[in-house]
Design a protein around this motif. Structure first.
Motif, PDB file in Angstrom:
ATOM      1  N   ALA A  33       1.021  -0.917  -0.160  1.00 41.50           N
ATOM      2  CA  ALA A  33       0.488  -0.073   0.199  1.00 41.50           C
ATOM      3  C   ALA A  33       0.735   1.424  -0.321  1.00 41.50           C
ATOM      4  O   ALA A  33       2.164   0.838   0.415  1.00 41.50           O
ATOM      5  N   TYR A  34       0.342   2.703  -0.502  1.00 40.37           N
ATOM      6  CA  TYR A  34       0.941   3.739  -0.623  1.00 40.37           C
ATOM      7  C   TYR A  34       0.148   4.306   0.182  1.00 40.37           C
ATOM      8  O   TYR A  34      -0.792   4.792  -0.429  1.00 40.37           O
ATOM      9  N   VAL A  35       0.328   4.998   1.369  1.00 39.51           N
ATOM     10  CA  VAL A  35      -0.479   5.483   2.075  1.00 39.51           C
ATOM     11  C   VAL A  35      -0.420   6.332   2.537  1.00 39.51           C
ATOM     12  O   VAL A  35       0.055   6.945   4.482  1.00 39.51           O
ATOM     13  N   PRO A  36       0.558   7.969   2.518  1.00 38.97           N
ATOM     14  CA  PRO A  36       1.643   8.241   3.117  1.00 38.97           C
ATOM     15  C   PRO A  36       0.623   9.528   3.454  1.00 38.97           C
ATOM     16  O   PRO A  36       0.985  10.163   5.366  1.00 38.97           O
ATOM     17  N   TYR A  37      -0.981   9.265   3.751  1.00 39.39           N
ATOM     18  CA  TYR A  37      -1.888  10.244   3.806  1.00 39.39           C
ATOM     19  C   TYR A  37      -2.858   9.445   4.931  1.00 39.39           C
ATOM     20  O   TYR A  37      -2.885  10.210   6.393  1.00 39.39           O
ATOM     21  N   SER A  38      -2.925   8.358   4.956  1.00 39.25           N
ATOM     22  CA  SER A  38      -3.974   7.733   6.023  1.00 39.25           C
ATOM     23  C   SER A  38      -3.254   6.912   6.837  1.00 39.25           C
ATOM     24  O   SER A  38      -3.930   6.575   8.089  1.00 39.25           O
ATOM     25  N   ILE A  93      -3.403   2.472  -3.189  1.00 38.09           N
ATOM     26  CA  ILE A  93      -2.745   3.531  -3.190  1.00 38.09           C
ATOM     27  C   ILE A  93      -3.401   5.131  -3.537  1.00 38.09           C
ATOM     28  O   ILE A  93      -4.625   5.458  -4.047  1.00 38.09           O
ATOM     29  N   GLU A  94      -2.524   6.473  -2.889  1.00 40.13           N
ATOM     30  CA  GLU A  94      -3.394   7.268  -2.204  1.00 40.13           C
ATOM     31  C   GLU A  94      -2.672   8.648  -4.058  1.00 40.13           C
ATOM     32  O   GLU A  94      -1.379   8.042  -4.201  1.00 40.13           O
ATOM     33  N   ASN A  95      -3.097   9.592  -3.025  1.00 37.65           N
ATOM     34  CA  ASN A  95      -2.797  10.584  -3.668  1.00 37.65           C
ATOM     35  C   ASN A  95      -2.712  11.769  -3.060  1.00 37.65           C
ATOM     36  O   ASN A  95      -3.774  12.348  -2.317  1.00 37.65           O
ATOM     37  N   ALA A  96      -1.821  12.641  -3.368  1.00 37.31           N
ATOM     38  CA  ALA A  96      -2.138  14.469  -2.757  1.00 37.31           C
ATOM     39  C   ALA A  96      -3.308  14.789  -3.216  1.00 37.31           C
ATOM     40  O   ALA A  96      -4.043  15.769  -2.855  1.00 37.31           O
ATOM     41  N   ALA A  97      -3.710  14.773  -4.201  1.00 42.15           N
ATOM     42  CA  ALA A  97      -4.854  15.155  -4.789  1.00 42.15           C
ATOM     43  C   ALA A  97      -6.108  13.738  -4.556  1.00 42.15           C
ATOM     44  O   ALA A  97      -5.908  13.077  -4.663  1.00 42.15           O
ATOM     45  N   TYR A  98      -6.326  14.532  -3.077  1.00 39.62           N
ATOM     46  CA  TYR A  98      -7.170  13.268  -2.863  1.00 39.62           C
ATOM     47  C   TYR A  98      -8.047  11.854  -3.404  1.00 39.62           C
ATOM     48  O   TYR A  98      -7.853  10.782  -3.589  1.00 39.62           O
ATOM     49  N   PRO A  99      -8.928  12.279  -3.861  1.00 41.26           N
ATOM     50  CA  PRO A  99      -9.864  11.380  -4.847  1.00 41.26           C
ATOM     51  C   PRO A  99      -8.803  11.056  -5.872  1.00 41.26           C
ATOM     52  O   PRO A  99      -9.968   9.982  -6.391  1.00 41.26           O
ATOM     53  N   SER A 100      -8.037  11.060  -5.931  1.00 47.70           N
ATOM     54  CA  SER A 100      -7.046  10.138  -7.404  1.00 47.70           C
ATOM     55  C   SER A 100      -6.951   9.060  -7.298  1.00 47.70           C
ATOM     56  O   SER A 100      -6.269   8.158  -7.666  1.00 47.70           O
ATOM     57  N   GLY A 101      -7.095   8.821  -5.487  1.00 49.77           N
ATOM     58  CA  GLY A 101      -7.019   7.431  -5.545  1.00 49.77           C
ATOM     59  C   GLY A 101      -7.297   6.915  -5.294  1.00 49.77           C
ATOM     60  O   GLY A 101      -8.780   6.998  -5.662  1.00 49.77           O
TER      61      GLY A 101
END
Ligand code: THU
Length: 163
Positions: free
Chosen positions: A40-45, A66-74
């Motif tokens: 998982a890529y989860v730097p935010y959650s 897989i998360e993204n700094a533009a949240y809904p893009s994850g």
């Protein structure tokens, strides 16, 4: 006027060892879902979700959130796994989907419930194949919930037949 209820049946196992006694292949799928949390890529959650899909041809496809700094893009782990399975093996039915999670912040001892958007995708996956998929949920540890078909998780779902 009358009141009605949605009723859902599901099976509860004490843990993965009890599941293994009844359904070894499902316990193995759950193990692979746990393994997928590592990707998982989860730097935010900081919430690592792992999913593993077993196809009718025996192949297992794994997914992680897989998360993204533009949240809904994850994207959630379940949809990563289901879309990847569809893209690689179009037309092959999904027999089962295992979902697990672990967190960097707290213990996840309750089974993880898939989000509504993932359930909607599961429904259409089932519709394409014409057969219900088994959904196996666990936290990092603890009880395992097993659902036979996504409509047990999401009754009165939007279906293509409405269109
Ligand atoms: N997440 C999943 O991967 N699956 C779910 O069913 C619920 C939530 C992810 C999205 C996000 O990366 C993190 O968990 C926190 O919401």
């Amino acid at each position: 006027m009358k009141k009605q209820q949605f009723v859902s049946d599901y099976t509860v196992y004490e843990d993965e060892n009890e599941l293994a006694k009844f359904a070894a292949a499902d316990a193995e799928l759950l193990r692979q879902a746990h393994e997928a949390t590592g990707n998982a890529y989860v730097p935010y959650s900081k919430f690592h979700v792992g999913a593993a899909v077993r196809l009718a041809n025996g192949v297992v496809v794994k997914g992680s959130n897989i998360e993204n700094a533009a949240y809904p893009s994850g994207l959630c782990a379940e949809r990563v796994a289901l879309f990847s399975a569809q893209a690689q093996f179009p037309g092959v039915a999904v027999e089962a989907l295992a979902i697990t999670a672990c967190s960097e912040i707290k213990d996840v001892t309750e089974p993880v419930a898939p989000c509504g958007a993932c359930r909607q995708v599961m429904v259409e996956t089932e519709q394409r194949s014409g057969s219900p998929m088994r959904i196996i949920c666990q936290g990092n540890t603890g009880k395992v919930f097993v659902f036979e078909g996504v409509e047990t998780l999401m009754p009165f779902i939007f279906l293509t037949k409405f269109m």
